[in-house]
Design an enzyme around this catalytic site. Structure first.
Site, PDB file in Angstrom:
ATOM      1  N   GLU A 204       0.850  -1.199   0.000  1.00 57.34           N
ATOM      2  CA  GLU A 204       0.000   0.000   0.000  1.00 57.34           C
ATOM      3  C   GLU A 204       0.875   1.236   0.000  1.00 57.34           C
ATOM      4  O   GLU A 204       1.926   1.255   0.650  1.00 57.34           O
ATOM      5  CB  GLU A 204      -0.875   0.022   1.259  1.00 57.34           C
ATOM      6  CG  GLU A 204      -1.829  -1.136   1.355  1.00 57.34           C
ATOM      7  CD  GLU A 204      -2.705  -1.025   2.590  1.00 57.34           C
ATOM      8  OE1 GLU A 204      -3.781  -0.440   2.480  1.00 57.34           O
ATOM      9  OE2 GLU A 204      -2.277  -1.483   3.662  1.00 57.34           O
ATOM     10  N   HIS A 228      -6.597 -11.194   5.482  1.00 59.38           N
ATOM     11  CA  HIS A 228      -6.614 -11.096   4.015  1.00 59.38           C
ATOM     12  C   HIS A 228      -5.581 -12.015   3.354  1.00 59.38           C
ATOM     13  O   HIS A 228      -5.898 -12.765   2.433  1.00 59.38           O
ATOM     14  CB  HIS A 228      -6.336  -9.660   3.564  1.00 59.38           C
ATOM     15  CG  HIS A 228      -7.252  -8.645   4.191  1.00 59.38           C
ATOM     16  ND1 HIS A 228      -8.581  -8.878   4.397  1.00 59.38           N
ATOM     17  CD2 HIS A 228      -7.019  -7.386   4.645  1.00 59.38           C
ATOM     18  CE1 HIS A 228      -9.139  -7.802   4.949  1.00 59.38           C
ATOM     19  NE2 HIS A 228      -8.205  -6.883   5.115  1.00 59.38           N
TER      20      HIS A 228
HETATM   21  C1  BG6 Z   1      -8.025  -3.405   5.967  1.00 58.70           C
HETATM   22  C2  BG6 Z   1      -6.854  -3.045   6.826  1.00 58.70           C
HETATM   23  O1  BG6 Z   1      -8.625  -4.585   6.410  1.00 58.70           O
HETATM   24  O2  BG6 Z   1      -7.586  -3.578   4.622  1.00 58.70           O
HETATM   25  C3  BG6 Z   1      -6.200  -1.775   6.314  1.00 58.70           C
HETATM   26  O3  BG6 Z   1      -7.278  -2.858   8.169  1.00 58.70           O
HETATM   27  C4  BG6 Z   1      -5.846  -1.922   4.850  1.00 58.70           C
HETATM   28  O4  BG6 Z   1      -5.051  -1.449   7.068  1.00 58.70           O
HETATM   29  C5  BG6 Z   1      -7.035  -2.428   4.039  1.00 58.70           C
HETATM   30  O5  BG6 Z   1      -5.426  -0.662   4.371  1.00 58.70           O
HETATM   31  C6  BG6 Z   1      -6.620  -2.756   2.617  1.00 58.70           C
HETATM   32  O6  BG6 Z   1      -7.743  -3.041   1.833  1.00 58.70           O
HETATM   33  P1  BG6 Z   1      -7.698  -2.813   0.255  1.00 58.70           P
HETATM   34  O7  BG6 Z   1      -8.968  -3.362  -0.253  1.00 58.70           O
HETATM   35  O8  BG6 Z   1      -7.571  -1.330   0.059  1.00 58.70           O
HETATM   36  O9  BG6 Z   1      -6.484  -3.535  -0.235  1.00 58.70           O
END
Ligand code: BG6
Length: 480
Positions: A204, A228
């Site tokens: 990210e 995830h």
């Molecule tokens: C969330 C986390 O579950 O997922 C965050 O708590 C993270 O820290 C986010 O930024 C990322 O999700 P995506 O869909 O933007 O990859």
């Protein structure tokens, strides 16, 4: 009914997702949306919802009549844990119609899950027509996850409990299932020794922004790997389920989590890397170090060399990593196939050979790409000109469909009672068991986060970890 209805997640994702479903007539015709929170936002909940959809929905869907029709379904309920009055008033409202099905969504901190569900039960709202969906994280370790799951199970059986992991609602995840279980040619090679290793990167650009209160002391391992990334590991590694149903898919995923080799004690020093971003620049903008405002002991990056100890995956490492403030926002799964067993090409051509690679990209775009070797058809055998050819496996032709918010899929399945893309209780708990082992190892060995420059690709220690496996990270955008 959305608990935490005025929170960040509701504003950014849940309300826009519900609105899209409303536009597509995918919500039951008489559905009402009730937001619950301690107090109504100053501007009123309807205004809050309107602002959320104006911000999170593409303008072509914001036709005034549709927005007004959606807002007419919206109500607000002030609910404070410990004050039964609010829940009683809610029960009165909901029980007006005995045929009504109630779908409760908890988008609050997990510490409120148990008291909220107990309050719902106290108000008689957890009957057989009610279902419960809840966000991650479920607890902060195995013990707290078991406590929450046990308390919730008193009122909602597993068949009416929907544990959300929004990664399972991303389009590529469905594509991955189609690729693995809708084709016969991949199955024979979807294993060791044909697959050398698997890499999963969730990078990210963003930092923790307004969420430091939650993130500090939690860190990347609990925030991203326990849920995830674990789900992605399961989908890549699981055996074909008997059918695509909640029970069969969960059974197979659970076996993967159970097969993960525990990483504990001194092993954490060679099989995990913790990192924390230092000062740097992301997207050309300077970024201060995490430690300027956060704790020195919170990792904003983690890499793990995991192994699934079963027949299919013996000795095939799964390299997992995730980080905040990385070089770009990219989520991908790389399946790295083995090198050729024998070289038939001349030396200068052979140097260009690359092992085959399948990349399943979830972000920024959703795509599946297979890299094969081909030749740039020169003339004469001395001009083989080997070159990697990449084959995109997810372009169906025509205009690409609107990119959905992952929650749109999950809401639809939840309201239809389909648990395939939701996480089972045992999966959550087994995953915590594995994560707790790593956390205990870190504490025991005193492993502190290593610094990495914001905007980079993580600490040097993570590159070194892969070198020890004779492998290297593939950074997104890396040329062949
Ligand atoms: C969330 C986390 O579950 O997922 C965050 O708590 C993270 O820290 C986010 O930024 C990322 O999700 P995506 O869909 O933007 O990859």
């Amino acid at each position: 009914m959305l608990f935490g209805g005025t929170g960040d997640l509701s504003r950014k994702k849940l309300l826009p997702a519900l609105y899209y479903l409303f536009c597509e007539n995918r919500l039951p015709r008489k559905a009402r949306l009730i937001g619950a929170a301690r107090s109504e936002p100053e501007e009123g909940f309807k205004q809050f919802v309107q602002a959320a959809i104006e911000e999170g929905v593409e303008s072509e869907f914001l036709e005034a009549g549709t927005v007004a029709a959606f807002l007419s379904t919206v109500r607000f309920a002030p609910i404070s844990v410990g004050e039964p009055g609010g829940m009683a008033a809610l029960a009165e409202l909901l029980n007006e119609d005995s045929e009504r099905r109630c779908a409760f969504y908890l988008a609050t901190p997990p510490s409120l899950y148990t008291p909220l569900v107990e309050a719902l039960a106290g108000a008689g709202l957890t009957g057989p027509r009610a279902t419960l969906a809840l966000e991650k994280p479920i607890g902060k370790n195995l013990e707290s996850a078991v406590a929450i799951n046990t308390a919730l199970a008193e009122h909602f059986p597993e068949s009416r409990t929907f544990r959300v992991d929004h990664y399972l609602g991303k389009a590529t995840v469905q594509n991955l299932l189609a690729l693995r279980f809708g084709n016969s040619i991949l199955e024979p090679i979807w294993r060791a020794p044909f697959i050398r290793h698997v890499q999963i990167t969730v990078a990210e650009e963003a930092g923790v922004e307004g969420r430091q209160g939650y993130y500090d002391g939690v860190g990347a391992l609990r925030d991203m790997v326990q849920n995830h990334i674990m789900q992605l590991v399961c989908l890549v590694a699981m055996e074909p389920p008997v059918r695509l149903s909640g029970e069969s898919v969960r059974d197979e995923k659970l076996k993967v989590v159970r097969a993960l080799r525990p990483i504990t004690g001194p092993a954490v020093m060679t099989e995990t890397v913790r990192g924390q971003y230092a000062e740097g620049a992301v997207g050309g903008k300077p970024v201060p170090a995490y430690g300027d405002s956060g704790s020195a002991d919170t990792e904003t990056y983690v890499a793990v060399a995991a192994e699934v100890n079963n027949w299919r995956w013996e000795r095939t490492p799964f390299f997992l990593r995730t980080g905040k403030r990385m070089g770009s926002r990219d989520t991908e799964i790389v399946i790295q196939f083995g090198a050729l067993p024998h070289l038939v090409f001349r030396e200068q051509d052979a140097s260009k050979l690359q092992p085959n690679r399948l990349t399943i990209r979830l972000q920024p775009e959703e795509n599946i790409e297979l890299v094969l070797m081909g030749s740039r058809a020169g003339i004469g055998m001395e001009h083989m000109e080997l070159a990697p050819l990449s084959l995109s496996l997810s372009r169906m032709g025509g205009k690409p469909p609107r990119r959905r918010i992952a929650y749109e899929r999950l809401f639809t399945d939840w309201l239809n009672g389909d648990q395939t893309l939701f996480v089972g209780r045992e999966e959550v708990e087994e995953s915590w068991r594995w994560i707790d082992g790593i956390l205990a190892g870190w504490a025991e060995q005193g492993l502190k986060p290593a610094p990495y420059a914001a905007g980079g690709w993580g600490p040097a220690e993570a590159d070194k970890m892969l070198e020890d496996y004779d492998a290297a990270w593939r950074n997104p955008g890396q040329s062949e």
